[in-house]
Design a protein around this motif. Structure first.
Motif, PDB file in Angstrom:
ATOM      1  N   PRO A   1      -3.042  17.579   9.403  1.00  0.00           N
ATOM      2  CA  PRO A   1      -1.769  18.271   9.124  1.00  0.00           C
ATOM      3  C   PRO A   1      -1.870  19.773   9.402  1.00  0.00           C
ATOM      4  CG  PRO A   1      -2.418  16.855   7.287  1.00  0.00           C
ATOM      5  CD  PRO A   1      -3.578  16.879   8.228  1.00  0.00           C
ATOM      6  N   ILE A   2      -0.778  20.336   9.863  1.00  0.00           N
ATOM      7  CA  ILE A   2      -0.784  21.729  10.319  1.00  0.00           C
ATOM      8  C   ILE A   2      -1.104  22.714   9.180  1.00  0.00           C
ATOM      9  CG2 ILE A   2       1.715  22.130  10.080  1.00  0.00           C
ATOM     10  CD1 ILE A   2      -0.486  23.234  13.043  1.00  0.00           C
ATOM     11  N   ASN A   3      -0.752  22.332   7.935  1.00  0.00           N
ATOM     12  CA  ASN A   3      -1.088  23.229   6.818  1.00  0.00           C
ATOM     13  C   ASN A   3      -2.593  23.324   6.624  1.00  0.00           C
ATOM     14  OD1 ASN A   3       0.086  20.542   6.034  1.00  0.00           O
ATOM     15  ND2 ASN A   3      -1.148  20.935   4.197  1.00  0.00           N
ATOM     16  N   GLU A   4      -3.310  22.214   6.920  1.00  0.00           N
ATOM     17  CA  GLU A   4      -4.778  22.269   6.812  1.00  0.00           C
ATOM     18  C   GLU A   4      -5.354  23.171   7.904  1.00  0.00           C
ATOM     19  OE1 GLU A   4      -6.626  18.397   6.497  1.00  0.00           O
ATOM     20  OE2 GLU A   4      -5.179  17.797   4.957  1.00  0.00           O
ATOM     21  N   VAL A   5      -4.718  23.145   9.065  1.00  0.00           N
ATOM     22  CA  VAL A   5      -5.165  24.022  10.158  1.00  0.00           C
ATOM     23  C   VAL A   5      -4.985  25.488   9.744  1.00  0.00           C
ATOM     24  CG1 VAL A   5      -4.779  24.661  12.581  1.00  0.00           C
ATOM     25  CG2 VAL A   5      -4.550  22.262  11.875  1.00  0.00           C
ATOM     26  N   VAL A   6      -3.824  25.792   9.143  1.00  0.00           N
ATOM     27  CA  VAL A   6      -3.567  27.184   8.721  1.00  0.00           C
ATOM     28  C   VAL A   6      -4.579  27.591   7.638  1.00  0.00           C
ATOM     29  CG1 VAL A   6      -1.873  28.762   7.672  1.00  0.00           C
ATOM     30  CG2 VAL A   6      -1.119  27.061   9.350  1.00  0.00           C
ATOM     31  N   LEU A   7      -4.893  26.692   6.721  1.00  0.00           N
ATOM     32  CA  LEU A   7      -5.881  27.018   5.683  1.00  0.00           C
ATOM     33  C   LEU A   7      -7.234  27.316   6.318  1.00  0.00           C
ATOM     34  CD1 LEU A   7      -5.221  24.620   2.642  1.00  0.00           C
ATOM     35  CD2 LEU A   7      -4.548  26.977   2.958  1.00  0.00           C
ATOM     36  N   GLU A   8      -7.633  26.502   7.304  1.00  0.00           N
ATOM     37  CA  GLU A   8      -8.915  26.746   7.982  1.00  0.00           C
ATOM     38  C   GLU A   8      -8.907  28.093   8.695  1.00  0.00           C
ATOM     39  OE1 GLU A   8      -9.846  23.499  10.589  1.00  0.00           O
ATOM     40  OE2 GLU A   8     -10.113  22.152   8.872  1.00  0.00           O
ATOM     41  N   MET A   9      -7.770  28.422   9.315  1.00  0.00           N
ATOM     42  CA  MET A   9      -7.679  29.691  10.056  1.00  0.00           C
ATOM     43  C   MET A   9      -7.775  30.894   9.117  1.00  0.00           C
ATOM     44  SD  MET A   9      -4.559  28.756  12.628  1.00  0.00           S
ATOM     45  CE  MET A   9      -4.482  30.263  13.580  1.00  0.00           C
ATOM     46  N   THR A  10      -7.528  30.657   7.823  1.00  0.00           N
ATOM     47  CA  THR A  10      -7.516  31.774   6.861  1.00  0.00           C
ATOM     48  C   THR A  10      -8.627  31.592   5.806  1.00  0.00           C
ATOM     49  OG1 THR A  10      -5.795  30.562   5.662  1.00  0.00           O
ATOM     50  CG2 THR A  10      -5.051  32.302   7.130  1.00  0.00           C
ATOM     51  N   GLU A  11      -9.727  31.005   6.253  1.00  0.00           N
ATOM     52  CA  GLU A  11     -10.905  30.801   5.375  1.00  0.00           C
ATOM     53  C   GLU A  11     -10.531  30.116   4.060  1.00  0.00           C
ATOM     54  OE1 GLU A  11     -10.686  34.050   6.953  1.00  0.00           O
ATOM     55  OE2 GLU A  11     -11.883  33.022   8.489  1.00  0.00           O
ATOM     56  N   GLY A  12      -9.638  29.175   4.133  1.00  0.00           N
ATOM     57  CA  GLY A  12      -9.268  28.396   2.949  1.00  0.00           C
ATOM     58  C   GLY A  12      -8.283  29.085   2.020  1.00  0.00           C
ATOM     59  N   GLU A  13      -7.904  30.318   2.353  1.00  0.00           N
ATOM     60  CA  GLU A  13      -7.037  31.115   1.463  1.00  0.00           C
ATOM     61  C   GLU A  13      -5.558  30.769   1.606  1.00  0.00           C
ATOM     62  OE1 GLU A  13      -7.652  33.683  -0.857  1.00  0.00           O
ATOM     63  OE2 GLU A  13      -9.641  32.768  -0.720  1.00  0.00           O
ATOM     64  N   GLY A  14      -5.161  30.447   2.819  1.00  0.00           N
ATOM     65  CA  GLY A  14      -3.728  30.326   3.096  1.00  0.00           C
ATOM     66  C   GLY A  14      -3.155  31.706   3.389  1.00  0.00           C
ATOM     67  N   VAL A  15      -1.982  31.715   3.992  1.00  0.00           N
ATOM     68  CA  VAL A  15      -1.362  33.005   4.326  1.00  0.00           C
ATOM     69  C   VAL A  15      -0.643  33.585   3.101  1.00  0.00           C
ATOM     70  CG1 VAL A  15      -1.052  32.614   6.811  1.00  0.00           C
ATOM     71  CG2 VAL A  15       0.678  31.771   5.197  1.00  0.00           C
ATOM     72  N   ASP A  16      -0.361  34.873   3.160  1.00  0.00           N
ATOM     73  CA  ASP A  16       0.377  35.519   2.054  1.00  0.00           C
ATOM     74  C   ASP A  16       1.846  35.081   2.064  1.00  0.00           C
ATOM     75  OD1 ASP A  16      -1.884  37.058   1.303  1.00  0.00           O
ATOM     76  OD2 ASP A  16      -1.470  38.450   2.957  1.00  0.00           O
ATOM     77  N   TYR A  17       2.392  34.931   3.264  1.00  0.00           N
ATOM     78  CA  TYR A  17       3.818  34.579   3.401  1.00  0.00           C
ATOM     79  C   TYR A  17       3.984  33.507   4.471  1.00  0.00           C
ATOM     80  CZ  TYR A  17       4.223  39.134   1.154  1.00  0.00           C
ATOM     81  OH  TYR A  17       4.090  40.187   0.304  1.00  0.00           O
ATOM     82  N   SER A  18       4.773  32.486   4.169  1.00  0.00           N
ATOM     83  CA  SER A  18       5.103  31.514   5.218  1.00  0.00           C
ATOM     84  C   SER A  18       6.623  31.334   5.264  1.00  0.00           C
ATOM     85  CB  SER A  18       4.391  30.180   4.977  1.00  0.00           C
ATOM     86  OG  SER A  18       4.844  29.600   3.774  1.00  0.00           O
TER      87      SER A  18
END
Ligand code: COD
Ligand code: ZN
Ligand code: ZN
Length: 376
Positions: A250-267
Motif C-alpha cells: 500500500p502506498i501509505n507504507e511506501v510513504v512511511l518507508e520514505m520518511t524513516e517510519g515517521e510519516g509526513v507532517d501534512y498529507s
C-alpha cells in the motif's frame, strides 16, 4: 442597446442527463431579481467536479448547466445590489459568503450557510431558476453555472476583482487554484521545513503543491497513478513523485518507508476516493500529522478505517475552497496573481473556444490536460 431588464438569448452547455455529453443550445436567461446580478462570462475553466455532474457521481437535478470557475463582467444588477455595478469584472463564487450567517461571522469558518454544495438544489434563493430552454426551467450548479454566455448569481456569490486581471488565468482563482493553495496554507497550515504528501496531481493537487512550497515545506511527495503529471509537479515544487502502480505494498507504507517510519507532517487527498483518503491519513505522522481531505467522494460512499489512526493523535480534516472566506479572499488572490506572487500559466495546458467544451472534457478523461480554459 441595453439588455438590462430584458431576457437574453445566448449559448449554453446543458447536461440533460448523466453519462451524456454537453448539448450546446440556445437558452433564455431572465434578468436578475433583487440582490442578484446577471454576468457575461469571459473565460471559464473545466474542473473535475463538473465532470462528476456529467458522470452522475455527484447527485444533482437535471437538466443543469455546470461550470463554477470563471471570470465575468457584470451586465446588469437587480434591486439592492451594492457590491458590484454593470461593467465590473467579477469572479462568481461557488462557495458564497453572505457575511450574515454563523459561519460567515466566525473567523475560522468558510462554509457559508447559503451554499448549495451538498443538496445541489440548483435553484436561486427564491427556489426558482433564471435559465430556461424551450420554455422549461434549467437548473443552475453550485450557485454559479458558468458554462453559458450569461448567468445570474446572487451577490453573496460575487467577488469584484481588479479590472486589469487576465480572464483566462484569473478564472482558476474561482476554484482550482484557491481550493488547492488554500488547503495547504489555510486548512493544513503547512509550516516551514515540514514534509508533505499530495495524493492526486490534477489542477487542484498541483495547487496544493504550490501552497506547500509557498509555506516553506522542505519535502513535498507527489503521488499519482499518471506519471505524465510528474514533470509539472516537480516544476511547481514537488521534491519527489511516486506512482502507487509501481509498488506491491500500500502506498501509505511506501510513504512511511520514505520518511524513516515517521510519516509526513501534512498529507492531502486531492482525488476524491475513499481508499486514498484513508491512505493519506495513514501516511501522516501518527502523533502530530495533519491530513486534509480536498476531494469529494461520490455522493453515496462511506469510509471504513481503524480508529487507531485517529486515536494516536493524527488530525483529519476537510477543506472546501481551501478553507478561504471566498468573497474576502478572491480579490486578494487576484492581486497576488497580478503581482506574480504565484503563476498560473503552468496549470493551463489548453485554451479552447467555448463550442469545443466536449473536446475539453475528453482531454480531462484522457488525463492529457491539467486545466482547459474555455474562452467565450
Ligand atoms: N491514486 C493516485 N492518483 C490518482 C488515483 C489513485 N487511485 N486516481 C486518480 N488519480 C489522479 C489522476 O491521475 C489525476 O491526475 C488526479 O488524481 C485528479 O486530478 P483531476 O485533474 O482529475 O482533478 P482536479 O484536480 O481538477 O480536481 C480534483 C478534486 C479532488 C478537487 C475533484 O475531483 C473533487 O473531488 N472536487 C470536489 C471537491 C470540491 O472542493 N469541490 C468544490 C469545487 S471543485
Ligand atoms: Zn472546481
Ligand atoms: Zn454566510
Amino acid at each position: 442597446m441595453s439588455t438590462a431588464g430584458k431576457v437574453i438569448k445566448c449559448k449554453a452547455a446543458i447536461v440533460f442527463e448523466p453519462k451524456k455529453p454537453f448539448s450546446i443550445v440556445e437558452i433564455e436567461v431572465a434578468p436578475p431579481k433583487a440582490h442578484e446580478a446577471r454576468i457575461k462570462i469571459l473565460a471559464t475553466g473545466i474542473c473535475r467536479t463538473d465532470d462528476h455532474i456529467l458522470s452522475g457521481s455527484i447527485k444533482t437535478t437535471y437538466p443543469v448547466i455546470p461550470g463554477h470557475e470563471a471570470v465575468a463582467v457584470v451586465e446588469s444588477i437587480g434591486e439592492g445590489v451594492t457590491c458590484v455595478k454593470p461593467g465590473d469584472k467579477v469572479i462568481p463564487l461557488f462557495l458564497p459568503q453572505c457575511g450574515k450567517c454563523r459561519t460567515c461571522k466566525n473567523p475560522e469558518g468558510n462554509l457559508c450557510e447559503k451554499n448549495d454544495l451538498y443538496e445541489f438544489k440548483g435553484l436561486m434563493y427564491d427556489g426558482t431558476t433564471r435559465f430556461s430552454y424551450k420554455g422549461k426551467p434549467v437548473h443552475n450548479f453550485a450557485s454559479t453555472s458558468t458554462f453559458t454566455e450569461y448567468t445570474v448569481v446572487h451577490e453573496d456569490s460575487l467577488a469584484k476583482i481588479d479590472p486589469a486581471a487576465p480572464p483566462e488565468k484569473a478564472c482558476l482563482i474561482g476554484c482550482g487554484f484557491s481550493t488547492g493553495y488554500g488547503a495547504a496554507i489555510r486548512s493544513g497550515k503547512v509550516t516551514p521545513d515540514s514534509s508533505c504528501a499530495v495524493f492526486g496531481l490534477g489542477g487542484v493537487g498541483l495547487s496544493v503543491v504550490m501552497g506547500c512550497k509557498a509555506a516553506g515545506a522542505s519535502r513535498i511527495i507527489g503521488i499519482d497513478i499518471n506519471k505524465d503529471k510528474f514533470p509539472m509537479a516537480k516544476e511547481l515544487g514537488a521534491t519527489e513523485c511516486i506512482s502507487p502502480l509501481d509498488f506491491k505494498k500500500p502506498i501509505n507504507e511506501v510513504v512511511l518507508e520514505m520518511t524513516e517510519g515517521e510519516g509526513v507532517d501534512y498529507s492531502f487527498e486531492v482525488i476524491g476516493r475513499t481508499d486514498t483518503m484513508v491512505a493519506a491519513l495513514a501516511s501522516c505522522n501518527m502523533n502530530y500529522g495533519v491530513s486534509v481531505i480536498v476531494g469529494a467522494a461520490p455522493s453515496a460512499s462511506e469510509v471504513t478505517l481503524s480508529p487507531t489512526l485517529i486515536f494516536t493523535g493524527r488530525t483529519w480534516k476537510g477543506s472546501v475552497f481551501g478553507g478561504l472566506k471566498s468573497k474576502d479572499a478572491v480579490p486578494k488572490l487576484v492581486l497576488e496573481l497580478m503581482s506574480k506572487k504565484f503563476i498560473l500559466d503552468p496549470l493551463i495546458t489548453h485554451v479552447l473556444p467555448f463550442d469545443k467544451i466536449n473536446e475539453g472534457f475528453e482531454l480531462l478523461h484522457k488525463g492529457e490536460s491539467i486545466r482547459t480554459v474555455l474562452k467565450m
